[in-house]
Design an enzyme around this catalytic site. Structure first.
Site, PDB file in Angstrom:
ATOM      1  N   ASP A  19       0.847  -1.094   0.039  1.00 17.01           N
ATOM      2  CA  ASP A  19       0.075  -0.018  -0.011  1.00 17.01           C
ATOM      3  C   ASP A  19       0.829   1.139  -0.016  1.00 17.01           C
ATOM      4  O   ASP A  19       0.924   1.914   1.067  1.00 17.01           O
ATOM      5  CB  ASP A  19      -1.034  -0.075   1.156  1.00 17.01           C
ATOM      6  CG  ASP A  19      -0.111  -0.046   2.536  1.00 17.01           C
ATOM      7  OD1 ASP A  19       1.116  -0.325   2.683  1.00 17.01           O
ATOM      8  OD2 ASP A  19      -0.793   0.501   3.672  1.00 17.01           O
ATOM      9  N   ASP A  24       6.923   1.259   1.920  1.00 17.70           N
ATOM     10  CA  ASP A  24       6.574   0.234   0.963  1.00 17.70           C
ATOM     11  C   ASP A  24       7.340   0.536  -0.214  1.00 17.70           C
ATOM     12  O   ASP A  24       7.921  -0.228  -0.890  1.00 17.70           O
ATOM     13  CB  ASP A  24       4.910   0.334   0.599  1.00 17.70           C
ATOM     14  CG  ASP A  24       3.933   0.237   1.784  1.00 17.70           C
ATOM     15  OD1 ASP A  24       3.551  -0.788   1.938  1.00 17.70           O
ATOM     16  OD2 ASP A  24       3.872   1.062   2.560  1.00 17.70           O
ATOM     17  N   ASN A  48      -2.282   2.667   3.581  1.00 16.90           N
ATOM     18  CA  ASN A  48      -1.588   4.261   3.709  1.00 16.90           C
ATOM     19  C   ASN A  48      -2.485   5.096   2.883  1.00 16.90           C
ATOM     20  O   ASN A  48      -2.461   6.271   3.272  1.00 16.90           O
ATOM     21  CB  ASN A  48      -0.271   4.278   3.433  1.00 16.90           C
ATOM     22  CG  ASN A  48       0.705   3.235   4.202  1.00 16.90           C
ATOM     23  OD1 ASN A  48       0.418   3.429   5.672  1.00 16.90           O
ATOM     24  ND2 ASN A  48       1.529   2.641   3.609  1.00 16.90           N
ATOM     25  N   THR A 133       3.083  -5.905   3.083  1.00 11.75           N
ATOM     26  CA  THR A 133       3.479  -4.818   3.742  1.00 11.75           C
ATOM     27  C   THR A 133       2.378  -3.846   3.848  1.00 11.75           C
ATOM     28  O   THR A 133       2.691  -2.561   4.295  1.00 11.75           O
ATOM     29  CB  THR A 133       4.895  -4.145   3.039  1.00 11.75           C
ATOM     30  OG1 THR A 133       4.246  -3.668   1.468  1.00 11.75           O
ATOM     31  CG2 THR A 133       5.783  -5.117   2.797  1.00 11.75           C
ATOM     32  N   PHE A 174      -0.687  -0.657  12.783  1.00 10.06           N
ATOM     33  CA  PHE A 174      -1.750  -0.071  11.658  1.00 10.06           C
ATOM     34  C   PHE A 174      -2.437  -1.252  10.573  1.00 10.06           C
ATOM     35  O   PHE A 174      -3.391  -1.520  10.487  1.00 10.06           O
ATOM     36  CB  PHE A 174      -1.087   1.093  10.748  1.00 10.06           C
ATOM     37  CG  PHE A 174      -2.017   1.369   9.601  1.00 10.06           C
ATOM     38  CD1 PHE A 174      -3.178   2.135   9.868  1.00 10.06           C
ATOM     39  CD2 PHE A 174      -1.871   1.103   8.512  1.00 10.06           C
ATOM     40  CE1 PHE A 174      -4.037   2.488   8.811  1.00 10.06           C
ATOM     41  CE2 PHE A 174      -2.646   1.202   7.241  1.00 10.06           C
ATOM     42  CZ  PHE A 174      -3.772   1.881   7.351  1.00 10.06           C
ATOM     43  N   ASN A 175      -1.259  -2.013  10.087  1.00 10.18           N
ATOM     44  CA  ASN A 175      -1.788  -3.183   9.100  1.00 10.18           C
ATOM     45  C   ASN A 175      -2.619  -4.025   9.827  1.00 10.18           C
ATOM     46  O   ASN A 175      -3.639  -4.544   9.330  1.00 10.18           O
ATOM     47  CB  ASN A 175      -0.606  -3.605   8.310  1.00 10.18           C
ATOM     48  CG  ASN A 175       0.277  -3.104   7.654  1.00 10.18           C
ATOM     49  OD1 ASN A 175      -0.163  -1.775   7.292  1.00 10.18           O
ATOM     50  ND2 ASN A 175       1.433  -3.178   7.353  1.00 10.18           N
ATOM     51  N   HIS A 248       9.668   0.479   8.076  1.00 10.39           N
ATOM     52  CA  HIS A 248       9.073  -0.920   8.371  1.00 10.39           C
ATOM     53  C   HIS A 248       9.447  -2.137   7.475  1.00 10.39           C
ATOM     54  O   HIS A 248       9.914  -2.938   7.535  1.00 10.39           O
ATOM     55  CB  HIS A 248       7.660  -0.752   8.757  1.00 10.39           C
ATOM     56  CG  HIS A 248       7.173   0.350   9.840  1.00 10.39           C
ATOM     57  ND1 HIS A 248       7.425   0.373  10.929  1.00 10.39           N
ATOM     58  CD2 HIS A 248       6.882   1.447   9.798  1.00 10.39           C
ATOM     59  CE1 HIS A 248       6.968   1.285  11.864  1.00 10.39           C
ATOM     60  NE2 HIS A 248       6.704   2.123  10.951  1.00 10.39           N
ATOM     61  N   ASP A 249       8.735  -1.585   6.194  1.00 12.27           N
ATOM     62  CA  ASP A 249       8.303  -2.584   5.277  1.00 12.27           C
ATOM     63  C   ASP A 249       9.699  -3.263   4.478  1.00 12.27           C
ATOM     64  O   ASP A 249       9.476  -4.498   4.098  1.00 12.27           O
ATOM     65  CB  ASP A 249       7.292  -1.984   4.260  1.00 12.27           C
ATOM     66  CG  ASP A 249       6.043  -1.577   4.848  1.00 12.27           C
ATOM     67  OD1 ASP A 249       5.625  -2.266   5.875  1.00 12.27           O
ATOM     68  OD2 ASP A 249       5.353  -0.791   4.176  1.00 12.27           O
TER      69      ASP A 249
HETATM   70  C1  BDR Z   1       2.978  -0.095   8.525  1.00  8.20           C
HETATM   71  O1  BDR Z   1       1.799   0.865   8.406  1.00  8.20           O
HETATM   72  C2  BDR Z   1       2.255   1.744   7.354  1.00  8.20           C
HETATM   73  O2  BDR Z   1       2.047   3.227   7.991  1.00  8.20           O
HETATM   74  C3  BDR Z   1       3.519   1.370   6.820  1.00  8.20           C
HETATM   75  O3  BDR Z   1       3.621   1.369   5.535  1.00  8.20           O
HETATM   76  C4  BDR Z   1       3.842  -0.010   7.509  1.00  8.20           C
HETATM   77  O4  BDR Z   1       3.489  -1.056   6.557  1.00  8.20           O
HETATM   78  C5  BDR Z   1       3.518   0.283   9.934  1.00  8.20           C
HETATM   79  O5  BDR Z   1       2.549   0.104  10.876  1.00  8.20           O
HETATM   80 CA    CA Z   2       2.836  -0.547   4.221  1.00 13.12          CA
END
Ligand code: BDR
Ligand code: CA
Length: 322
Positions: A19, A24, A48, A133, A174-175, A248-249
């Site tokens: 996303d 990402d 996102n 991701t 979040f994810n 993160h991703d």
């Molecule tokens: C995740 O949420 C999004 O903000 C980032 O792309 C990452 O995949 C982190 O919590």
């Molecule tokens: Ca992401």
């Protein structure tokens, strides 16, 4: 990596479901740059930003990477439950705010994400790794449709959840929050699953030294990556008081390329789908309190210097057209 005839390591076939999103986007660059992974498709989801914006962002990032032969397919516009929690408050209006990007030099497939995943997995000469991701809705949809030979899925490797804290809510990442029912389906699938959560990715900080190395590359890809970190960093400063943003991703792709970068723990993981305050929270049973059969490998420790060396070398190689 297994070996090809002649002794060369065989690249790992992957599909990246994402996303984009600043982190990402770095994951896409890393996957496109590395000869250790064979990026067979990119599929998109809400997260996102809207799914349409995520698709446009994926096409633009692949265009920037010169990887216009990678099929891209549109996926979920909402979670399995039908809502769409968006992360624009972190990534900006477009989902990838900051520097100007090239217009897409190619279009998305007519296939839906789940169909493209089924086709790519079905046609692959080796089991395919599904990397997610964003909210994991597309992969849950593939599992639910039941049209893939599960033996052709090497593993599901996702960024999401956490061993400890949350970000979107105090306890939920979040994810995981964006589609807990989908994550529950993946965790309950019986397939090999690896989870890269916030407890790991908060070790992957784009410090000023890292961003300086991007800027010093003196090519467009390096400069754009540095500017992405500027935008992403300002969100992390404003919302979570981080000095540097956690990227993160790309940790998911990095560990496929260099397995020694992450230390794992095998344990039982569940995700809360019903809690009044805790929906989307991952419950990671590090000390086997529930006496449940482990269903995931959970990322615990990152070699951050090794991670950044890999990510930066890959971006540099891509930017120089090598
Ligand atoms: C995740 O949420 C999004 O903000 C980032 O792309 C990452 O995949 C982190 O919590
Ligand atoms: Ca992401």
């Amino acid at each position: 990596m297994s070996e090809q005839p002649g002794g060369r390591p065989r690249p790992i076939p992957i599909i990246l479901d994402c996303d984009p999103g600043h982190d990402d986007a770095i994951a896409i660059l890393l996957a496109a740059a590395s000869p250790a992974v064979d990026l067979r498709a990119v599929t998109t989801t809400f997260g996102n930003c809207s799914m349409e914006d995520a698709t446009r962002n994926a096409l633009r990032v692949l265009t920037l990477a010169g990887a216009t032969d990678i099929p891209v397919a549109r996926g979920a516009e909402t979670s399995l439950r039908g809502d769409a929690e968006l992360g624009n408050y972190v990534h900006g209006r477009s989902g990838l705010d900051g520097p100007d990007l090239p217009e897409p030099a190619f279009g998305a497939s007519d296939l839906a994400a789940a169909e493209l995943i089924e086709r790519v997995v079905g046609a692959s000469d080796a089991p395919v790794t599904l990397v997610a991701t964003g909210p994991i809705t597309n992969i849950a949809t593939v599992l639910e449709r039941g049209r893939v030979d599960r033996a052709r899925i090497a593993e599901i490797l996702f960024m999401g959840g956490s061993v400890d804290r949350g970000n979107h809510t105090p306890t939920a990442e979040f994810n995981a929050f964006a589609d807990p029912e989908a994550l529950a389906a993946v965790l309950g699938s019986g397939l090999p699953v690896r989870m890269v959560g916030l407890n790991l990715t908060h070790q992957a900080l784009a410090t000023p030294a890292v961003v300086d190395r991007m800027r010093a590359m003196d090519h467009r890809v390096g400069r754009i990556a540095a500017e992405w970190m500027g935008f992403f960093g300002s969100s992390y400063r404003a919302i979570w008081a981080f000095d540097s943003p956690p990227v993160h991703d790309p940790c998911t792709i990095a560990v496929l390329i260099s397995p020694e970068l992450i230390r794992w723990r095998r344990c039982f993981v569940a995700v809360e789908t019903a809690g009044e305050w805790t929906r989307g929270t991952t419950v990671v049973d590090l000390h086997d309190r529930y006496r449940r059969v482990p269903n995931a490998e959970v990322a615990m420790e990152l070699d951050a210097d090794g991670y950044w060396d890999l990510v930066l070398e890959s971006i540099d190689r891509l930017g120089r057209g090598r």
